[in-house]
Motif scaffolding. Structure first.
Motif, PDB file in Angstrom:
ATOM      1  N   PHE A 174     -10.483 -33.342  31.357  1.00 49.27           N
ATOM      2  CA  PHE A 174      -9.516 -32.467  31.592  1.00 49.27           C
ATOM      3  C   PHE A 174      -9.764 -31.717  32.867  1.00 49.27           C
ATOM      4  CE2 PHE A 174      -9.072 -31.355  26.807  1.00 49.27           C
ATOM      5  CZ  PHE A 174      -8.606 -32.649  26.438  1.00 49.27           C
ATOM      6  N   SER A 175      -8.510 -31.529  33.516  1.00 49.64           N
ATOM      7  CA  SER A 175      -8.480 -31.154  34.995  1.00 49.64           C
ATOM      8  C   SER A 175      -8.920 -29.642  34.950  1.00 49.64           C
ATOM      9  CB  SER A 175      -7.097 -31.250  35.626  1.00 49.64           C
ATOM     10  OG  SER A 175      -6.222 -30.478  34.891  1.00 49.64           O
ATOM     11  N   ASP A 176      -8.531 -28.766  33.831  1.00 49.37           N
ATOM     12  CA  ASP A 176      -8.921 -27.349  33.841  1.00 49.37           C
ATOM     13  C   ASP A 176     -10.501 -27.127  33.788  1.00 49.37           C
ATOM     14  OD1 ASP A 176      -8.549 -28.327  31.310  1.00 49.37           O
ATOM     15  OD2 ASP A 176      -8.083 -26.392  30.408  1.00 49.37           O
ATOM     16  N   GLU A 177     -10.903 -28.148  32.904  1.00 49.01           N
ATOM     17  CA  GLU A 177     -12.438 -28.113  32.529  1.00 49.01           C
ATOM     18  C   GLU A 177     -13.356 -28.535  33.624  1.00 49.01           C
ATOM     19  OE1 GLU A 177     -12.942 -29.714  28.625  1.00 49.01           O
ATOM     20  OE2 GLU A 177     -11.586 -28.241  27.393  1.00 49.01           O
ATOM     21  N   LEU A 178     -12.731 -29.435  34.419  1.00 46.87           N
ATOM     22  CA  LEU A 178     -13.676 -29.934  35.556  1.00 46.87           C
ATOM     23  C   LEU A 178     -13.524 -28.961  36.422  1.00 46.87           C
ATOM     24  CD1 LEU A 178     -15.006 -32.295  36.911  1.00 46.87           C
ATOM     25  CD2 LEU A 178     -12.782 -33.106  37.790  1.00 46.87           C
ATOM     26  N   ASP A 179     -12.252 -28.098  36.653  1.00 43.99           N
ATOM     27  CA  ASP A 179     -12.196 -27.195  37.876  1.00 43.99           C
ATOM     28  C   ASP A 179     -13.358 -25.948  37.481  1.00 43.99           C
ATOM     29  OD1 ASP A 179     -10.301 -28.444  39.136  1.00 43.99           O
ATOM     30  OD2 ASP A 179      -8.594 -27.448  38.331  1.00 43.99           O
ATOM     31  N   ALA A 180     -13.426 -25.926  35.902  1.00 39.97           N
ATOM     32  CA  ALA A 180     -14.444 -24.809  35.731  1.00 39.97           C
ATOM     33  C   ALA A 180     -15.819 -25.160  36.185  1.00 39.97           C
ATOM     34  CB  ALA A 180     -14.135 -24.589  34.162  1.00 39.97           C
ATOM     35  N   LEU A 181     -16.036 -26.213  35.723  1.00 39.91           N
ATOM     36  CA  LEU A 181     -17.372 -26.974  36.067  1.00 39.91           C
ATOM     37  C   LEU A 181     -17.730 -26.755  37.374  1.00 39.91           C
ATOM     38  CD1 LEU A 181     -19.077 -30.159  34.658  1.00 39.91           C
ATOM     39  CD2 LEU A 181     -18.923 -29.762  37.192  1.00 39.91           C
ATOM     40  N   VAL A 182     -16.727 -27.064  38.431  1.00 42.63           N
ATOM     41  CA  VAL A 182     -17.021 -27.227  39.713  1.00 42.63           C
ATOM     42  C   VAL A 182     -17.207 -25.737  40.190  1.00 42.63           C
ATOM     43  CG1 VAL A 182     -15.902 -27.316  42.051  1.00 42.63           C
ATOM     44  CG2 VAL A 182     -15.766 -29.132  40.410  1.00 42.63           C
ATOM     45  N   TYR A 213     -18.207 -40.780  36.213  1.00 43.06           N
ATOM     46  CA  TYR A 213     -18.376 -40.769  37.451  1.00 43.06           C
ATOM     47  C   TYR A 213     -17.514 -39.617  38.204  1.00 43.06           C
ATOM     48  CZ  TYR A 213     -19.946 -45.972  37.153  1.00 43.06           C
ATOM     49  OH  TYR A 213     -20.550 -46.962  36.835  1.00 43.06           O
ATOM     50  N   THR A 214     -16.204 -39.395  37.764  1.00 38.74           N
ATOM     51  CA  THR A 214     -15.583 -38.251  38.344  1.00 38.74           C
ATOM     52  C   THR A 214     -16.397 -36.901  38.250  1.00 38.74           C
ATOM     53  OG1 THR A 214     -13.426 -39.485  37.610  1.00 38.74           O
ATOM     54  CG2 THR A 214     -13.297 -37.236  38.225  1.00 38.74           C
ATOM     55  N   VAL A 215     -16.603 -36.781  36.905  1.00 38.46           N
ATOM     56  CA  VAL A 215     -17.434 -35.479  36.913  1.00 38.46           C
ATOM     57  C   VAL A 215     -18.677 -35.257  37.596  1.00 38.46           C
ATOM     58  CG1 VAL A 215     -18.516 -34.053  34.765  1.00 38.46           C
ATOM     59  CG2 VAL A 215     -16.475 -35.203  34.405  1.00 38.46           C
ATOM     60  N   ALA A 216     -19.603 -36.381  37.563  1.00 44.11           N
ATOM     61  CA  ALA A 216     -20.804 -36.157  38.253  1.00 44.11           C
ATOM     62  C   ALA A 216     -20.300 -36.352  39.736  1.00 44.11           C
ATOM     63  CB  ALA A 216     -21.435 -37.680  38.049  1.00 44.11           C
ATOM     64  N   HIS A 217     -19.964 -36.640  40.297  1.00 45.42           N
ATOM     65  CA  HIS A 217     -19.425 -36.857  41.673  1.00 45.42           C
ATOM     66  C   HIS A 217     -19.079 -35.300  42.140  1.00 45.42           C
ATOM     67  CE1 HIS A 217     -18.947 -41.467  42.211  1.00 45.42           C
ATOM     68  NE2 HIS A 217     -20.099 -41.010  41.713  1.00 45.42           N
ATOM     69  N   ALA A 218     -18.249 -34.686  41.233  1.00 46.13           N
ATOM     70  CA  ALA A 218     -17.554 -33.482  41.516  1.00 46.13           C
ATOM     71  C   ALA A 218     -18.792 -32.445  41.313  1.00 46.13           C
ATOM     72  CB  ALA A 218     -16.508 -33.061  40.494  1.00 46.13           C
ATOM     73  N   ALA A 219     -19.616 -32.556  40.656  1.00 42.46           N
ATOM     74  CA  ALA A 219     -20.596 -31.621  40.233  1.00 42.46           C
ATOM     75  C   ALA A 219     -21.524 -31.635  41.743  1.00 42.46           C
ATOM     76  CB  ALA A 219     -21.583 -32.000  39.106  1.00 42.46           C
ATOM     77  N   ALA A 222     -20.080 -30.078  44.604  1.00 42.74           N
ATOM     78  CA  ALA A 222     -20.047 -28.764  44.374  1.00 42.74           C
ATOM     79  C   ALA A 222     -21.314 -27.940  44.716  1.00 42.74           C
ATOM     80  CB  ALA A 222     -19.575 -28.238  43.069  1.00 42.74           C
ATOM     81  N   GLY A 223     -22.436 -28.872  44.817  1.00 46.23           N
ATOM     82  CA  GLY A 223     -23.635 -28.310  44.886  1.00 46.23           C
ATOM     83  C   GLY A 223     -24.837 -28.584  44.060  1.00 46.23           C
ATOM     84  N   ALA A 224     -24.833 -29.514  43.077  1.00 46.38           N
ATOM     85  CA  ALA A 224     -25.739 -29.993  42.047  1.00 46.38           C
ATOM     86  C   ALA A 224     -26.589 -30.739  42.984  1.00 46.38           C
ATOM     87  CB  ALA A 224     -24.980 -30.559  40.758  1.00 46.38           C
ATOM     88  N   ASP A 225     -28.056 -30.354  42.567  1.00 50.07           N
ATOM     89  CA  ASP A 225     -29.044 -31.242  43.115  1.00 50.07           C
ATOM     90  C   ASP A 225     -29.442 -32.357  42.352  1.00 50.07           C
ATOM     91  OD1 ASP A 225     -30.744 -29.457  45.469  1.00 50.07           O
ATOM     92  OD2 ASP A 225     -29.841 -28.259  43.775  1.00 50.07           O
ATOM     93  N   ILE A 226     -29.116 -32.426  41.073  1.00 49.04           N
ATOM     94  CA  ILE A 226     -29.365 -33.649  40.012  1.00 49.04           C
ATOM     95  C   ILE A 226     -28.425 -33.350  38.957  1.00 49.04           C
ATOM     96  CG2 ILE A 226     -31.273 -32.336  38.857  1.00 49.04           C
ATOM     97  CD1 ILE A 226     -32.638 -35.020  38.752  1.00 49.04           C
ATOM     98  N   VAL A 227     -27.841 -34.644  38.387  1.00 48.56           N
ATOM     99  CA  VAL A 227     -27.087 -34.631  37.112  1.00 48.56           C
ATOM    100  C   VAL A 227     -27.843 -35.386  36.154  1.00 48.56           C
ATOM    101  CG1 VAL A 227     -24.973 -35.375  36.302  1.00 48.56           C
ATOM    102  CG2 VAL A 227     -24.847 -34.346  38.554  1.00 48.56           C
TER     103      VAL A 227
END
Length: 329
Positions: A174-182, A213-219, A222-227
């Motif tokens: 979901f694009s809105d939820e991915l944007d919110a996660l970022v 893959y899409t969510v993890a890479h976006a995280a 955005a600055g995540a050290d580890i997923v």
């Protein structure tokens, strides 16, 4: 130290769940797991999840005895809202930080922050495995933080000729939820030294879905050290993206729900140094459903299998005795 799915229930001695791994956990500065099972007592059941049972609040003693500092509450069984709220109150009384669920969406999105040696580590948690009704938190209702995906299917080109040919499955977040996660990760990164992102996602087996893959890479961008992923109950591949580790599923650590007895017994602990070292420690539940550290041939077998399923992602895992060393460069 990161572990996967944890469900503690029906024990006369809750601490026994972790007795086989407590010494290893104690070596870490902090310990994180996914709490898959609200600590709310009998509570309202989940009618659409057959045979589901909740954990008694007394089972929190297992987490405190093992020194668990932070838990994710973003998963499909933190439901309904009353069970989620009751469990959060138990965790608060026990002094265990939590993320991924809250009394409203703002609280659920708020990271759990742990301070160690002058550094702050923020934990954010989300769930893609989510009931479509009254599960996600809103501005006025308790619940979890969703990170949902749309599923579509492309028929096999020969399906008219070969009935039953499997389709290609496409999943898109979901694009809105991915944007919110970022946005959450960026904010947490600006306010803390390190950021951990945890997601409850995937399906059993070793195949990683497109959206993961899409969510993890976006995280990571955005600055995540580890997923840290969990949810399928099975161990899934490891990827290194921009020098950051992504563990798509650590499998089960401890899982007492009777339906899970003698199923999905193996899991992983990950010892991660934010300076850039990731050590993988294989675990398995024994006949008493107690987590144990694997060694010898059993450990090597788990690590070699992990290396094999991760290799297509360009991941290198060196087996050093009963431990795996993830190459992050």
């Amino acid at each position: 130290m990161f572990g996967g799915d944890v469900n503690i229930q029906l024990r006369t001695d809750p601490a026994g769940a972790f007795v086989g791994i407590r010494d290893v956990l104690a070596k870490a500065d902090f310990r994180f797991v996914n709490l898959e099972g609200p600590l709310c007592g009998q509570g309202p059941l989940i009618p659409h999840k057959p045979n589901w049972t909740y954990a008694d609040p007394a089972m929190v003693d297992a987490l405190t005895w093992a020194g668990i500092d932070v838990v994710s509450c973003a998963n499909n069984v933190t439901f309904p809202a009353s069970a989620a709220v009751a469990s959060l109150e138990v965790l608060d009384r026990a002094g265990i930080a939590h993320c991924g669920a809250g009394h409203d969406l703002s609280a659920a999105r708020r990271p759990a922050v742990v301070q160690r040696e002058g550094k702050s580590v923020a934990f954010l948690a989300y769930s893609s495995i989510c009931w479509p009704f009254e599960h996600a938190a809103t501005a006025s209702r308790p619940g979890i933080v969703p990170m949902r995906a749309v599923t579509s299917y492309i028929p096999d080109p020969r399906v008219a000729e070969v009935p039953g040919a499997a389709p290609t499955v496409i999943t898109t977040p979901f694009s809105d939820e991915l944007d919110a996660l970022v946005a959450d990760v960026e904010k947490a990164r600006n306010e803390n030294d390190h950021v951990v992102v945890s997601v409850h996602w995937g399906v059993p087996g070793t195949v990683v879905a497109n959206y993961q893959y899409t969510v993890a890479h976006a995280a990571v961008r955005a600055g995540a050290d580890i997923v840290i992923g969990h949810g399928p109950h099975s161990i899934q591949p490891v990827e290194v993206y921009r020098g950051r580790p992504i563990f798509y599923s650590l499998g089960n650590l401890v899982f007492d729900w009777p339906v899970m007895h003698n199923r999905h017994m193996e899991g992983l602990l990950v010892e991660y140094d934010f300076d850039g070292t990731a050590t993988i420690i294989p675990t398995a539940r024994d006949g008493h459903n107690t987590a144990q550290i694997l060694d010898g041939a059993a450990a090597i077998d788990v690590l070699q299998n992990l290396a094999a399923i991760s290799a297509p992602l360009g991941t290198t895992i060196a087996v050093d005795g009963s431990r795996g060393v993830l190459q992050l460069s």
